[in-house]
Design an enzyme around this catalytic site. Structure first.
Site, PDB file in Angstrom:
ATOM      1  N   LYS A 231       0.843  -1.209   0.000  1.00 11.53           N
ATOM      2  CA  LYS A 231       0.000   0.000   0.000  1.00 11.53           C
ATOM      3  C   LYS A 231       0.871   1.250   0.000  1.00 11.53           C
ATOM      4  CE  LYS A 231      -4.039   2.324   1.372  1.00 11.53           C
ATOM      5  NZ  LYS A 231      -5.280   2.371   2.118  1.00 11.53           N
ATOM      6  N   GLU A 241      -4.596   9.918  -5.515  1.00  7.33           N
ATOM      7  CA  GLU A 241      -5.409   9.101  -6.434  1.00  7.33           C
ATOM      8  C   GLU A 241      -5.758   9.831  -7.724  1.00  7.33           C
ATOM      9  OE1 GLU A 241      -8.208   6.416  -4.544  1.00  7.33           O
ATOM     10  OE2 GLU A 241      -9.373   6.350  -6.398  1.00  7.33           O
ATOM     11  N   ASN A 249      -8.551  -0.053  -5.881  1.00  5.44           N
ATOM     12  CA  ASN A 249      -9.997  -0.265  -5.969  1.00  5.44           C
ATOM     13  C   ASN A 249     -10.339  -1.528  -6.753  1.00  5.44           C
ATOM     14  OD1 ASN A 249     -10.433   2.181  -4.629  1.00  5.44           O
ATOM     15  ND2 ASN A 249     -10.240   3.308  -6.557  1.00  5.44           N
TER      16      ASN A 249
HETATM   17  N1  LIG Z   1      -9.430   5.057   4.754  1.00  5.75           N
HETATM   18  C1  LIG Z   1      -9.198   3.972   4.051  1.00  5.75           C
HETATM   19  O1  LIG Z   1      -8.260   3.919   3.253  1.00  5.75           O
HETATM   20  C2  LIG Z   1     -10.093   2.778   4.246  1.00  5.75           C
HETATM   21  C3  LIG Z   1      -9.747   1.568   3.637  1.00  5.75           C
HETATM   22  C4  LIG Z   1     -10.564   0.450   3.881  1.00  5.75           C
HETATM   23  C5  LIG Z   1     -11.682   0.570   4.702  1.00  5.75           C
HETATM   24  N2  LIG Z   1     -11.992   1.784   5.273  1.00  5.75           N
HETATM   25  C6  LIG Z   1     -13.166   1.922   6.157  1.00  5.75           C
HETATM   26  O2  LIG Z   1     -13.040   0.993   7.221  1.00  5.75           O
HETATM   27  C7  LIG Z   1     -14.343   0.665   7.721  1.00  5.75           C
HETATM   28  C8  LIG Z   1     -14.424  -0.827   7.930  1.00  5.75           C
HETATM   29  O3  LIG Z   1     -13.399  -1.194   8.816  1.00  5.75           O
HETATM   30  P1  LIG Z   1     -13.493  -2.459   9.788  1.00  5.75           P
HETATM   31  O4  LIG Z   1     -13.917  -3.634   9.006  1.00  5.75           O
HETATM   32  O5  LIG Z   1     -12.250  -2.488  10.550  1.00  5.75           O
HETATM   33  O6  LIG Z   1     -14.784  -2.094  10.687  1.00  5.75           O
HETATM   34  P2  LIG Z   1     -14.983  -1.634  12.219  1.00  5.75           P
HETATM   35  O7  LIG Z   1     -14.051  -0.550  12.587  1.00  5.75           O
HETATM   36  O8  LIG Z   1     -16.437  -1.353  12.335  1.00  5.75           O
HETATM   37  O9  LIG Z   1     -14.643  -2.936  13.056  1.00  5.75           O
HETATM   38  C9  LIG Z   1     -15.457  -4.081  12.923  1.00  5.75           C
HETATM   39  C10 LIG Z   1     -15.968  -4.568  14.277  1.00  5.75           C
HETATM   40  O10 LIG Z   1     -14.894  -5.212  14.955  1.00  5.75           O
HETATM   41  C11 LIG Z   1     -14.821  -4.778  16.323  1.00  5.75           C
HETATM   42  N3  LIG Z   1     -13.410  -4.909  16.688  1.00  5.75           N
HETATM   43  C12 LIG Z   1     -12.376  -4.132  16.280  1.00  5.75           C
HETATM   44  N4  LIG Z   1     -11.208  -4.636  16.672  1.00  5.75           N
HETATM   45  C13 LIG Z   1     -11.499  -5.744  17.385  1.00  5.75           C
HETATM   46  C14 LIG Z   1     -10.693  -6.718  18.038  1.00  5.75           C
HETATM   47  N5  LIG Z   1      -9.355  -6.677  17.987  1.00  5.75           N
HETATM   48  N6  LIG Z   1     -11.325  -7.725  18.678  1.00  5.75           N
HETATM   49  C15 LIG Z   1     -12.667  -7.817  18.679  1.00  5.75           C
HETATM   50  N7  LIG Z   1     -13.477  -6.947  18.048  1.00  5.75           N
HETATM   51  C16 LIG Z   1     -12.896  -5.926  17.405  1.00  5.75           C
HETATM   52  C17 LIG Z   1     -15.358  -3.387  16.295  1.00  5.75           C
HETATM   53  O11 LIG Z   1     -15.873  -3.003  17.558  1.00  5.75           O
HETATM   54  C18 LIG Z   1     -16.455  -3.489  15.237  1.00  5.75           C
HETATM   55  O12 LIG Z   1     -17.654  -3.924  15.804  1.00  5.75           O
HETATM   56  C19 LIG Z   1     -15.337   1.189   6.706  1.00  5.75           C
HETATM   57  O13 LIG Z   1     -15.987   2.320   7.228  1.00  5.75           O
HETATM   58  C20 LIG Z   1     -14.478   1.575   5.500  1.00  5.75           C
HETATM   59  O14 LIG Z   1     -15.023   2.656   4.775  1.00  5.75           O
HETATM   60  C21 LIG Z   1     -11.208   2.868   5.061  1.00  5.75           C
END
Ligand SMILES: NC(=O)c1ccc[n+]([C@@H]2O[C@H](COP(=O)([O-])OP(=O)(O)OC[C@H]3O[C@@H](n4cnc5c(N)ncnc54)[C@H](O)[C@@H]3O)[C@@H](O)[C@H]2O)c1
Ligand SMILES: [Zn+2]
Length: 365
Positions: A231, A241, A249
């Protein structure tokens, strides 16, 4: 490498982000926060689930280096990436008198890194922040690269800013408490990185599949480091981008449509897995990929319990929804296609009938 020194540093026009990947990274956050200067106030932003698991460890790590540290939380889930939660956060930053040289720390998944990054980008016209990701999705993708933002009624991630973290510290032990479904969802982004940039990294996923499925800390540290290097190298070449960063993407145009049409019942990574299969079929129709490669992609995804078909969705609805993708340039969809496994090409030269047949492949009747 000396222990507790950065694994590597992302350097671009506006970024210098140190990346640390260690099984006990949370114990060294205080040291890393105060590496160049000690911020007068440090505010850790987390969700309540992650704060219950790791909040105390984080505050303990900060205590001896940054005595003025506070933890604030939002509820878990994408709904927290909202203007109203951001408004609450600004209120708390005001009450804590976070100054221009204060610092925010994200402790959580991609929701928290996006929200914290955007709060940091806008508070007092921009203050420092760092990411301590705790999900695999955030470890391998969301924590690095400077994209921050929140959702709005007009769309997901519609309001945001580029603002790079000062450092990313991944504690791979945190993955031990992450549900298996979230591990799989993060692996979809890891497989994406392999498919667009490094065929040998796809082999690596297959060779280490059982250790990855068992979330073995050493192999997960290696996986996260490999992903963040990929990345970083893309972001270093195209920070905002305007060109090749769009390769990240891959699988996302159709993936986003599938995610939305599932009413977000699918994890982002699960929808991207389906989207990658469709994009691979599109690549085959352009003569860039053979059927053996497609079978291999499906089989790697399935070996990590990722979906490869869009259950109960209609092809026409998926195609219609991709039109709303915010990466559409002048009415034309930009497609990231594979040029063999490990290389990509970006094109808008894809006919409607090619898209229809690629989408049919993920919607068996
Ligand atoms: N900025 C970027 O470049 C980029 C890239 C990819 C995704 N995103 C964003 O990321 C988000 C999705 O991220 P995600 O999948 O991490 O979701 P999230 O932050 O909602 O985490 C998912 C769930 O896991 C739980 N959790 C987190 N860490 C944990 C752990 N170690 N143990 C147990 N539970 C844990 C959280 O409480 C939550 O319920 C989206 O909003 C997406 O748009 C941003
Ligand atoms: Zn993604």
């Amino acid at each position: 490498m000396t222990r507790h020194e950065p694994n590597f540093t992302l350097r671009s026009d506006s970024a210098k982000t140190h990346v640390f990947v260690e099984p006990d990274a949370l114990d060294y956050i205080g040291k890393w926060v105060s590496r160049d200067r000690t911020p007068p106030v440090v505010v850790v932003l987390s969700d309540t689930t992650v704060a219950d698991l790791y909040g105390e460890q984080m505050l303990k790590s900060l205590a001896s280096h940054c005595p003025n540290s506070e933890l604030i939380t939002v509820p878990p889930g994408d709904q927290s990436k909202s203007l109203s939660h951001l408004d609450d956060i600004y209120g708390k930053l005001g009450r804590l008198r976070v100054p221009r040289d204060g610092m925010l720390l994200a402790l959580g998944g991609g929701v928290i890194t996006d929200l914290t990054g955007f709060a940091a980008a806008t508070w007092m016209r921009g203050i420092d922040y760092a990411n301590c990701p705790t999900t695999l999705e955030a470890d391998v993708d969301a924590s690095l690269g400077g994209k921050t933002g929140i959702n709005h009624a007009s769309g997901k991630n519609m309001v945001g800013a580029f603002h790079h973290p000062r450092f990313v510290a991944v504690d791979t032990t945190c993955l031990k408490t992450l549900p298996a479904r979230d591990i799989a969802a993060g692996l979809a982004e890891s497989i994406k990185h392999a498919l667009i940039s490094d065929a040998s990294f796809l082999d690596w996923h297959q060779q280490n599949a059982s250790a990855i499925r068992a979330v073995e800390t050493d192999v997960m540290s290696e996986l996260v480091t490999k992903n963040l290097r990929i990345k970083a190298s893309v972001v270093e070449q195209d920070e905002k981008e305007s060109g090749i960063r769009a390769c990240l993407n891959f699988g996302h145009t159709i993936g986003h449509a599938v995610e939305k049409l599932s009413n977000y019942a699918l994890r982002h990574g699960e929808a991207v897995a389906v989207g990658m299969v469709a994009a691979a079929h599109l690549s085959m129709q352009k003569g860039l990929l053979d059927s053996k490669a497609i079978a291999r992609i499906r089989s790697v995804l399935e070996s990590f319990d990722l979906p490869t078909i869009a259950e109960n969705l209609k092809p026409a609805a998926i195609i219609e929804t991709t039109l709303g993708d915010k990466k559409v340039k002048a009415g034309k969809r930009q497609w990231v296609l594979l040029n063999g496994i490990g290389a990509f090409t970006i094109t808008d030269d894809v006919s409607d009938s090619m898209i229809e047949s690629a989408v049919q492949e993920i919607c068996p009747t």
